[in-house]
Scaffold this motif. Structure first.
Motif, PDB file in Angstrom:
ATOM      1  N   ASP A 219       0.741  -1.317  -0.011  1.00 28.66           N
ATOM      2  CA  ASP A 219      -0.017   0.027  -0.024  1.00 28.66           C
ATOM      3  C   ASP A 219       0.825   1.006  -0.012  1.00 28.66           C
ATOM      4  O   ASP A 219       1.774   1.358   0.712  1.00 28.66           O
ATOM      5  N   ALA A 220       0.476   2.213  -0.904  1.00 26.87           N
ATOM      6  CA  ALA A 220       1.007   3.420  -0.734  1.00 26.87           C
ATOM      7  C   ALA A 220       1.043   4.340   0.376  1.00 26.87           C
ATOM      8  O   ALA A 220       0.001   4.145   1.029  1.00 26.87           O
ATOM      9  N   PRO A 221       1.871   5.098   0.738  1.00 21.22           N
ATOM     10  CA  PRO A 221       1.790   6.038   2.163  1.00 21.22           C
ATOM     11  C   PRO A 221       0.709   6.855   1.784  1.00 21.22           C
ATOM     12  O   PRO A 221       0.191   7.181   0.695  1.00 21.22           O
ATOM     13  N   GLU A 222      -0.165   7.174   2.822  1.00 17.30           N
ATOM     14  CA  GLU A 222      -1.382   7.853   2.766  1.00 17.30           C
ATOM     15  C   GLU A 222      -1.001   9.352   3.067  1.00 17.30           C
ATOM     16  O   GLU A 222      -1.935  10.295   2.753  1.00 17.30           O
ATOM     17  N   GLU A 223      -0.152   9.623   3.689  1.00 20.60           N
ATOM     18  CA  GLU A 223       0.489  11.052   3.878  1.00 20.60           C
ATOM     19  C   GLU A 223       1.624  11.327   3.191  1.00 20.60           C
ATOM     20  O   GLU A 223       2.440  10.641   3.273  1.00 20.60           O
ATOM     21  N   GLU A 224       1.736  12.767   2.850  1.00 24.45           N
ATOM     22  CA  GLU A 224       2.924  13.132   2.366  1.00 24.45           C
ATOM     23  C   GLU A 224       3.979  13.491   3.504  1.00 24.45           C
ATOM     24  O   GLU A 224       3.537  13.940   4.650  1.00 24.45           O
ATOM     25  N   PRO A 225       5.281  13.474   3.434  1.00 25.26           N
ATOM     26  CA  PRO A 225       6.092  13.726   4.414  1.00 25.26           C
ATOM     27  C   PRO A 225       6.340  15.258   4.526  1.00 25.26           C
ATOM     28  O   PRO A 225       5.615  16.132   3.734  1.00 25.26           O
ATOM     29  N   PRO A 226       6.503  15.997   5.771  1.00 32.22           N
ATOM     30  CA  PRO A 226       6.805  17.356   5.785  1.00 32.22           C
ATOM     31  C   PRO A 226       7.429  17.745   4.598  1.00 32.22           C
ATOM     32  O   PRO A 226       8.628  17.284   4.318  1.00 32.22           O
ATOM     33  N   PRO A 227       7.471  19.143   4.455  1.00 31.73           N
ATOM     34  CA  PRO A 227       8.190  19.751   3.262  1.00 31.73           C
ATOM     35  C   PRO A 227       9.704  19.774   3.861  1.00 31.73           C
ATOM     36  O   PRO A 227      10.187  19.802   4.979  1.00 31.73           O
ATOM     37  N   VAL A 228      10.577  19.619   2.893  1.00 31.02           N
ATOM     38  CA  VAL A 228      12.179  19.670   3.056  1.00 31.02           C
ATOM     39  C   VAL A 228      12.792  20.611   2.268  1.00 31.02           C
ATOM     40  O   VAL A 228      12.250  21.185   1.366  1.00 31.02           O
ATOM     41  N   PRO A 229      14.136  21.235   2.660  1.00 28.34           N
ATOM     42  CA  PRO A 229      14.424  22.295   2.016  1.00 28.34           C
ATOM     43  C   PRO A 229      14.973  21.874   0.438  1.00 28.34           C
ATOM     44  O   PRO A 229      15.210  20.747   0.202  1.00 28.34           O
ATOM     45  N   ASP A 230      14.669  22.963  -0.459  1.00 27.98           N
ATOM     46  CA  ASP A 230      15.185  22.402  -1.865  1.00 27.98           C
ATOM     47  C   ASP A 230      14.092  21.534  -2.386  1.00 27.98           C
ATOM     48  O   ASP A 230      14.071  21.006  -3.671  1.00 27.98           O
ATOM     49  N   THR A 231      12.777  21.110  -1.699  1.00 32.50           N
ATOM     50  CA  THR A 231      11.936  20.503  -2.695  1.00 32.50           C
ATOM     51  C   THR A 231      10.728  21.369  -2.950  1.00 32.50           C
ATOM     52  O   THR A 231      10.568  22.438  -2.583  1.00 32.50           O
ATOM     53  N   VAL A 232      10.019  20.838  -3.942  1.00 32.05           N
ATOM     54  CA  VAL A 232       8.874  21.567  -4.254  1.00 32.05           C
ATOM     55  C   VAL A 232       7.400  20.776  -4.078  1.00 32.05           C
ATOM     56  O   VAL A 232       7.448  19.801  -3.998  1.00 32.05           O
ATOM     57  N   GLU A 233       6.321  21.842  -4.107  1.00 33.18           N
ATOM     58  CA  GLU A 233       4.796  21.290  -4.106  1.00 33.18           C
ATOM     59  C   GLU A 233       4.789  20.672  -5.464  1.00 33.18           C
ATOM     60  O   GLU A 233       5.200  21.256  -6.547  1.00 33.18           O
ATOM     61  N   ALA A 234       3.909  19.603  -5.511  1.00 38.16           N
ATOM     62  CA  ALA A 234       3.610  19.079  -6.773  1.00 38.16           C
ATOM     63  C   ALA A 234       2.972  20.070  -7.861  1.00 38.16           C
ATOM     64  O   ALA A 234       2.153  20.741  -7.163  1.00 38.16           O
ATOM     65  N   SER A 235       3.323  19.823  -8.767  1.00 39.44           N
ATOM     66  CA  SER A 235       2.659  21.234  -9.969  1.00 39.44           C
ATOM     67  C   SER A 235       1.345  20.636  -9.971  1.00 39.44           C
ATOM     68  O   SER A 235       0.906  19.487 -10.141  1.00 39.44           O
ATOM     69  N   THR A 236       0.524  21.734 -10.119  1.00 39.19           N
ATOM     70  CA  THR A 236      -0.943  21.660 -10.501  1.00 39.19           C
ATOM     71  C   THR A 236      -1.181  21.236 -11.707  1.00 39.19           C
ATOM     72  O   THR A 236      -2.255  20.745 -12.329  1.00 39.19           O
ATOM     73  N   GLU A 237      -0.507  22.173 -12.684  1.00 36.53           N
ATOM     74  CA  GLU A 237      -0.508  21.839 -14.018  1.00 36.53           C
ATOM     75  C   GLU A 237       0.163  20.629 -14.639  1.00 36.53           C
ATOM     76  O   GLU A 237       1.173  20.199 -14.089  1.00 36.53           O
ATOM     77  N   PRO A 238      -0.420  20.111 -15.642  1.00 36.29           N
ATOM     78  CA  PRO A 238       0.296  18.949 -16.038  1.00 36.29           C
ATOM     79  C   PRO A 238       1.701  19.079 -16.698  1.00 36.29           C
ATOM     80  O   PRO A 238       1.864  20.212 -17.473  1.00 36.29           O
ATOM     81  N   LEU A 239       2.768  18.141 -16.329  1.00 39.26           N
ATOM     82  CA  LEU A 239       4.004  18.432 -16.892  1.00 39.26           C
ATOM     83  C   LEU A 239       4.382  17.400 -17.980  1.00 39.26           C
ATOM     84  O   LEU A 239       3.732  16.157 -18.324  1.00 39.26           O
ATOM     85  N   ARG A 240       5.249  17.256 -18.914  1.00 41.17           N
ATOM     86  CA  ARG A 240       5.865  16.469 -19.845  1.00 41.17           C
ATOM     87  C   ARG A 240       7.541  16.156 -19.603  1.00 41.17           C
ATOM     88  O   ARG A 240       8.096  17.050 -19.159  1.00 41.17           O
ATOM     89  N   LEU A 241       7.633  15.243 -20.225  1.00 39.24           N
ATOM     90  CA  LEU A 241       9.126  14.713 -19.934  1.00 39.24           C
ATOM     91  C   LEU A 241       9.648  14.641 -21.638  1.00 39.24           C
ATOM     92  O   LEU A 241       9.119  14.461 -22.485  1.00 39.24           O
ATOM     93  N   GLY A 242      10.718  15.372 -21.622  1.00 39.17           N
ATOM     94  CA  GLY A 242      11.716  15.357 -22.918  1.00 39.17           C
ATOM     95  C   GLY A 242      12.827  14.479 -22.687  1.00 39.17           C
ATOM     96  O   GLY A 242      13.415  14.845 -21.856  1.00 39.17           O
TER      97      GLY A 242
END
Length: 457
Positions: free
Chosen positions: A18-41
């Motif tokens: 089972d995947a974790p139900e909660e996200e861990p606390p924010p840490v330095p140099d991390t970002v919030e998940a983007s609300t707009e869809p992203l792509r990979l090149g």
């Protein structure tokens, strides 16, 4: 280089994880998940290198999946393990659904594990083959990373390179314990000893975590043929400019120039917004890329790609069959020279079919014991002596005084009490003979010593 903090790894319990139900606390140099869809090149490349005669690396890059596997096994065909693993993992390269990313990665690694086991079952000559695996599964906002072995994953963010995976190696355990530094690990004589891998036999225990991505991030996966020889600053410098194709090719070329004696596989992917992706040349070429041994398990293509790039000829050496020459890269020197690919798993001989080997070894030991006992018994039955049996002089076969190894062979008509006292004592004690003929001679001699009858006295 500063490690990038990530979510707490999950225990790999197979398809029911089972995947974790909660996200861990924010840490330095991390970002919030983007609300707009992203792509990979993305771009992937694998090169046999300047020393190895075949390529045991495999790599994959697609819209939703990045993966690098470094096969190990020498004669056991590590290329089979890495190729089978990547061809199984590539099934993950599809748009995200309702199943959690970490669960999908776990399932994919277990399927690769089972596929390798199936290959070994079909061909016991492959026993001992295994592969590392570093996988990044994308859902448009973040990547779920599954990692086992010493291939690596990196994230370039804001010009700073962070290693997001931790090697499952002996020297990494020494680093974690503070006994050696990362710089010392690069030249440690046991730096190639891996503690975990996909081998189709041992339980799969990957590191599992997720990382939120932001536009401008660059994800980099590679085999140890690259990260084992390139300094972090050099990798960061190459990754900080150019397209994914340029960076991946330059990383391979730089690795070979730095003396890498292994296969080199690099996968580079840019994180882009929909607008950035549409404006880039990448939107015209979104086909997945599969490279290295996985590209064609039947057809071998060991020739290096690098006969010149940007600056001309890189001085590539043709692949050779001989041992690694002294002074090339970080080859471990020994007398005779040690093949790193065989040495890599030296402390972990594969236990597949252990029960069968034990049964065969036991049967061999029992057979040798039986032959020894049979030979000893045969020898005892070639021995003879003269002794008393039911009051008569008899010839015995075997060893005097040892029950089970002695038996009456012939009984004479000569009564023991008719012999002189000295002869009676000899018979009662037992008279050794060289062979049966000698025993019969002893009986005849005793008969000549018979006491005279009373009517003759």
């Amino acid at each position: 280089m500063r490690p990038l903090p990530s979510e707490q790894p999950l225990p790999p319990d197979g398809p029911t994880v089972d995947a974790p139900e909660e996200e861990p606390p924010p840490v330095p140099d991390t970002v919030e998940a983007s609300t707009e869809p992203l792509r990979l090149g993305y771009y992937a490349i694998s090169d046999v290198g300047r020393v190895r005669k075949d390529n045991q690396d495999s790599g994959y890059a697609g819209p939703w999946l990045l993966a690098v596997c470094d096969g190990v096994g020498g004669a056991a065909r590590g290329d089979i393990a890495s190729g089978v693993a990547v061809n199984e993992l590539r099934q993950l390269d599809e748009a995200p659904g309702s199943v959690d990313l970490l669960v999908r990665v776990t399932d994919g690694l277990h399927e690769a594990h089972e596929s390798i086991a199936g290959q070994v079952d079909n061909d016991p000559a492959l026993s001992g083959t295994s592969t590392t695996a570093t996988v990044a599964l994308f859902d448009g906002h973040r990547i779920a990373v599954g990692h086992i072995g010493d291939s690596r994953g990196y994230l370039l963010r804001g010009g700073e390179l962070s290693q997001i995976t931790s090697d499952h190696t002996f020297v990494q355990s020494l680093i974690d314990e503070g006994r050696i530094s990362p710089e010392e690990a690069r030249i440690h004589p046991h730096r190639n000893l891996i503690l975990k891998a996909l081998d189709g036999l041992h339980e799969v225990e990957p590191d599992l975590f997720t990382i939120a991505l932001a536009p401008g991030d660059r994800v980099f996966l590679c085999s140890d043929g690259a990260c084992g020889v390139l300094e972090d600053a050099r990798m960061a410098d190459i990754l900080s400019s150019g397209s994914p194709e340029f960076a991946a090719i330059e990383l391979v070329r730089a690795s070979l120039d730095a003396g890498s004696s292994d296969n080199v596989t690099c996968v580079v992917a840019d994180v882009l917004t929909e607008e950035q992706f549409a404006a880039s040349p990448l939107h015209d070429d979104t086909e997945p890329m599969i490279v290295g041994a996985a590209a064609d398990l039947k057809r071998r293509m060991p020739r290096s790609l690098f006969r010149g790039h940007r600056s001309g000829d890189t001085g590539e050496l043709e692949p050779v069959d001989a041992e690694i020459p002294e002074g090339v890269g970080y080859a471990i020197q020994a007398d005779p020279p040690v093949d790193q690919e065989e040495y890599r798993y030296a402390p972990l001989p594969p236990p597949r079919y252990t029960w069968l080997r034990r049964i065969m070894a036991l049967a061999l030991v029992l057979g040798l014991v039986w032959v020894g006992l049979a030979s000893a018994y045969w020898w005892t039955q070639q021995q003879y002596y003269v002794a008393e049996h039911d009051g008569q002089v008899a010839v015995y076969r075997g060893i005097d005084g040892i029950p089970g190894l002695s038996s009456v062979y012939r009984t004479s008509d000569l009564a023991v009490d008719e012999l002189p006292e000295a002869a009676q004592a000899d018979v009662e004690e037992g008279i050794a003979a060289d062979d049966y003929e000698d025993a019969t001679s002893i009986v005849r001699n005793l008969a000549e010593k018979m006491m005279p009858a009373d009517d003759e006295e």
